[in-house]
Motif scaffolding. Structure first.
Motif, PDB file in Angstrom:
ATOM      1  N   GLY A 152      19.052 -41.301 -39.595  1.00  0.00           N
ATOM      2  CA  GLY A 152      17.728 -41.829 -39.929  1.00  0.00           C
ATOM      3  C   GLY A 152      16.726 -40.723 -40.161  1.00  0.00           C
ATOM      4  O   GLY A 152      17.056 -39.697 -40.753  1.00  0.00           O
ATOM      5  N   PRO A 153      15.499 -40.868 -39.669  1.00  0.00           N
ATOM      6  CA  PRO A 153      14.429 -39.891 -39.925  1.00  0.00           C
ATOM      7  C   PRO A 153      14.698 -38.538 -39.266  1.00  0.00           C
ATOM      8  O   PRO A 153      15.370 -38.453 -38.235  1.00  0.00           O
ATOM      9  N   TRP A 154      14.131 -37.500 -39.868  1.00  0.00           N
ATOM     10  CA  TRP A 154      14.279 -36.135 -39.381  1.00  0.00           C
ATOM     11  C   TRP A 154      13.029 -35.698 -38.621  1.00  0.00           C
ATOM     12  O   TRP A 154      11.917 -36.119 -38.927  1.00  0.00           O
ATOM     13  N   SER A 155      13.240 -34.801 -37.637  1.00  0.00           N
ATOM     14  CA  SER A 155      12.155 -34.206 -36.867  1.00  0.00           C
ATOM     15  C   SER A 155      12.418 -32.719 -36.703  1.00  0.00           C
ATOM     16  O   SER A 155      13.496 -32.219 -37.053  1.00  0.00           O
ATOM     17  N   ILE A 156      11.454 -31.990 -36.143  1.00  0.00           N
ATOM     18  CA  ILE A 156      11.510 -30.537 -36.021  1.00  0.00           C
ATOM     19  C   ILE A 156      11.456 -30.135 -34.546  1.00  0.00           C
ATOM     20  O   ILE A 156      10.711 -30.718 -33.762  1.00  0.00           O
TER      21      ILE A 156
ATOM     22  N   GLU B 271      15.795 -37.613 -30.978  1.00  0.00           N
ATOM     23  CA  GLU B 271      15.435 -37.123 -32.308  1.00  0.00           C
ATOM     24  C   GLU B 271      16.587 -36.401 -33.003  1.00  0.00           C
ATOM     25  O   GLU B 271      16.588 -36.262 -34.229  1.00  0.00           O
ATOM     26  N   PHE B 272      17.576 -35.922 -32.233  1.00  0.00           N
ATOM     27  CA  PHE B 272      18.660 -35.131 -32.806  1.00  0.00           C
ATOM     28  C   PHE B 272      20.038 -35.729 -32.537  1.00  0.00           C
ATOM     29  O   PHE B 272      21.050 -35.040 -32.638  1.00  0.00           O
ATOM     30  N   ASN B 273      20.113 -37.016 -32.208  1.00  0.00           N
ATOM     31  CA  ASN B 273      21.406 -37.569 -31.806  1.00  0.00           C
ATOM     32  C   ASN B 273      22.336 -37.904 -32.974  1.00  0.00           C
ATOM     33  O   ASN B 273      23.489 -38.259 -32.767  1.00  0.00           O
TER      34      ASN B 273
ATOM     35  N   LEU C 213      19.837 -41.325 -35.051  1.00  0.00           N
ATOM     36  CA  LEU C 213      20.656 -42.432 -35.525  1.00  0.00           C
ATOM     37  C   LEU C 213      19.787 -43.595 -35.992  1.00  0.00           C
ATOM     38  O   LEU C 213      18.827 -43.981 -35.317  1.00  0.00           O
ATOM     39  N   GLU C 214      20.133 -44.109 -37.146  1.00  0.00           N
ATOM     40  CA  GLU C 214      19.440 -45.282 -37.676  1.00  0.00           C
ATOM     41  C   GLU C 214      19.848 -46.524 -36.885  1.00  0.00           C
ATOM     42  O   GLU C 214      19.021 -47.369 -36.549  1.00  0.00           O
ATOM     43  N   HIS C 215      21.147 -46.614 -36.592  1.00  0.00           N
ATOM     44  CA  HIS C 215      21.689 -47.700 -35.773  1.00  0.00           C
ATOM     45  C   HIS C 215      23.057 -47.244 -35.267  1.00  0.00           C
ATOM     46  O   HIS C 215      23.522 -46.135 -35.585  1.00  0.00           O
TER      47      HIS C 215
END
Length: 334
Positions: free
Chosen positions: A32-36, A278-280, A304-306
């Protein structure tokens, strides 16, 4: 006899499928979405415990400006008393991503400073660097059909194209290294091949190396800034071991005049962190530089999105074939 041959072929086929699935699974997590993330460590190429490091998530930025889909590909510069972190910023209502900026005094608490570069085409991978007292950025600019070099008129703002380093060339994540004796760019094409270019000066004539293909296959796309140490160059490379964005390995590049060698230094330095939301799903980018007596790193990851997994048979078969081809080329030819 025919039954025995059929049985052997069946066993062989099952074995090949098992090996392919082991190396690059047919079912991959839905990212899903990315983070830093960012933090200090004592050694390279090792990162500190990710739990202890800070995270600037897409959710945090979304709360501030309300128009964020994801943030990724972080690069930073430490200039005087401040950290300047540039990143790919995909906004919800924009078709193309832009380059955003975060700043910090201590490398731990960042503030969003807005968009610093926007084009009519998609931008990502904003590799920023200081060279001969000028500030440059080499982003991914495939949409322009060129590898474009930008220069800051008033750092960290005022980015304008100052040169076309490679015309009519589409490279994923072009990564540059500059020294007094060596100037190289590596970047990947759509066919999972990493190409190497050299020049005599930054704004010079960039041409393909006589050995143009550095590597190909499941680990063939740059994933961050090249780091130099006493033993040569260390290049972060994205790993497709569980699909796009799942991990990152580090490779050693050694140059002897115009010739070079390449080998893996660290397998999956970055990969999914199951206990960090955020990083799974995975990680795929790293910029690590020495700051004083420590190393400071910025990296990204997606969540993960789901819980369901996506089936894909083409990529595992193709990438395993390319990996075998690359192994033969590296070990039997060079």
């Amino acid at each position: 006899m025919i039954k025995k041959i059929s049985l052997l072929l069946l066993i062989l086929g099952i074995g090949i499928i098992a090996i392919i699935n082991y190396r690059i699974p047919f079912f991959k997590p839905a990212g899903g979405p990315w983070s830093i993330g960012f933090g200090f460590s004592s050694t390279y190429p090792k990162c500190n415990n990710f739990k202890k490091n800070k995270i600037y998530s897409f959710e945090e930025l979304k709360k501030q400006i309300g128009n964020t889909q994801f943030i990724a590909d972080p690069f930073f510069l430490k200039e005087k008393d401040s950290f300047y972190l540039f990143f790919e910023h995909k906004k919800i209502n924009d078709y193309h991503a832009v380059i955003g900026l975060l700043t910090s005094k201590d490398g731990q608490h960042y503030q969003y400073r807005g968009t610093v570069l926007k084009e009519r085409f998609h931008l990502s991978y904003p590799q920023v660097f200081k060279y001969q007292n000028e500030f440059y950025m080499l982003p991914e600019s495939q949409g322009a059909n060129h590898v474009l070099l930008y220069k800051a008129n008033k750092f960290p703002f005022g980015w304008k194209v100052c040169d076309t380093l490679l015309a009519n060339t589409r490279l994923k994540d072009p990564t540059i290294y500059l020294s007094d004796t060596l100037k190289v760019i590596v970047g990947s094409d759509k066919n999972f091949k990493m190409h190497l270019y050299t020049a005599d000066k930054l704004q010079g004539d960039w041409t393909l190396h006589s050995r143009p293909i550095v590597m190909e296959g499941s680990e063939s796309r740059p994933g961050g800034r090249i780091f130099a140490d006493k033993s040569g160059l260390l290049l972060p490379v994205q790993s497709f071991h569980k699909g796009y964005g799942s991990g990152l390995s580090v490779y050693r590049l050694k140059f002897d005049n115009k010739a070079y060698t390449v080998r893996k230094e660290k397998h999956l330095l970055l990969q999914s962190q199951q206990d960090i939301k955020e990083f799974n799903a995975g990680m795929h980018h790293l910029d690590m530089q020495k700051i004083g007596n420590q190393y400071y790193s910025v990296y990204d990851g997606n969540q993960l999105e789901h819980n369901q997994k996506i089936f894909n048979y083409k990529a595992p078969i193709l990438l395993n074939c390319l990996d075998l081809k690359d192994w033969c080329r590296q070990n039997l030819i060079y």
